[in-house]
Design an enzyme around this catalytic site. Structure first.
Site, PDB file in Angstrom:
ATOM      1  CG  HIS A  52      -1.982  -0.965   1.244  1.00 31.85           C
ATOM      2  ND1 HIS A  52      -3.195  -0.698   1.831  1.00 31.85           N
ATOM      3  CD2 HIS A  52      -2.068  -2.214   0.738  1.00 31.85           C
ATOM      4  CE1 HIS A  52      -3.991  -1.744   1.692  1.00 31.85           C
ATOM      5  NE2 HIS A  52      -3.318  -2.677   1.026  1.00 31.85           N
ATOM      6  CD  GLU A  54      -2.117   4.318   3.213  1.00 33.96           C
ATOM      7  OE1 GLU A  54      -3.286   4.614   3.494  1.00 33.96           O
ATOM      8  OE2 GLU A  54      -1.817   3.491   2.308  1.00 33.96           O
ATOM      9  CB  CYS A  82      -6.858  -0.093   4.777  1.00 33.71           C
ATOM     10  SG  CYS A  82      -5.162  -0.736   4.880  1.00 33.71           S
ATOM     11  CB  CYS A  85      -2.366   1.852   6.029  1.00 33.54           C
ATOM     12  SG  CYS A  85      -1.861   0.962   4.534  1.00 33.54           S
TER      13      CYS A  85
END
Length: 156
Positions: A52, A54, A82, A85
């Site tokens: 991801h 992040e 999410c 993260c």
């Protein structure tokens, strides 16, 4: 304003993701007015659920700063984090999170749940909706185009 300036940098990262066929989500981490980490979504190209924006930005910042703790840092990300993260943000001790678009399906710092409100040992400051329209448009345009291409492919 610094929040918009750095969100524009996160948007540039999101555009990099879109260029390689990834969902356009981007993040930058800033300390003392300087970008110390960058990342964009690479789950499909990297074939890894952990890639991801992040997480890759946190990895980049940790390498740049030489440690796993990121005190004094602000993360700018185009989509609400999410659960994975949000957990990584808490664990890396990022002090502030600024995000663009809300995520009604998986947003875990306000939309579905707010993990930052739970009694963990670290509680980042949070600001959502910065340049929300621009960030949301990146995602909706990307997925609209993806659906269009999928439908064109079916009719061939």
């Amino acid at each position: 304003m610094d929040d918009e300036r750095f969100m524009l940098e996160a948007i540039e990262e999101a555009k990099e993701a879109a260029k390689i066929g990834e969902a356009p989500i981007g993040a930058v981490i800033v300390r003392n007015g300087e970008i110390v980490g960058r990342g964009h979504n690479r789950r499909e190209t990297g074939k890894n659920a952990l890639y991801h924006a992040e997480i890759t930005a946190i990895d980049s910042a940790c390498r740049a700063l030489g440690g796993w703790r990121l005190p004094g840092c602000t993360m700018y990300v185009t989509l609400e984090p999410c659960p994975m993260c949000a957990g990584a943000i808490i664990n890396s001790r990022i002090e502030r999170v600024v995000f663009g678009a809300y995520d009604a399906k998986a947003g875990s710092v306000g939309s579905v749940v707010n993990l930052f409100d739970l009694p963990y040992n670290h509680k980042p400051e949070l600001l959502g909706g910065v340049m929300e329209k621009e960030c949301a448009s990146l995602l909706s345009d990307f997925f609209s185009e993806l659906r269009k291409k999928k439908n064109e492919h079916k009719t061939e």
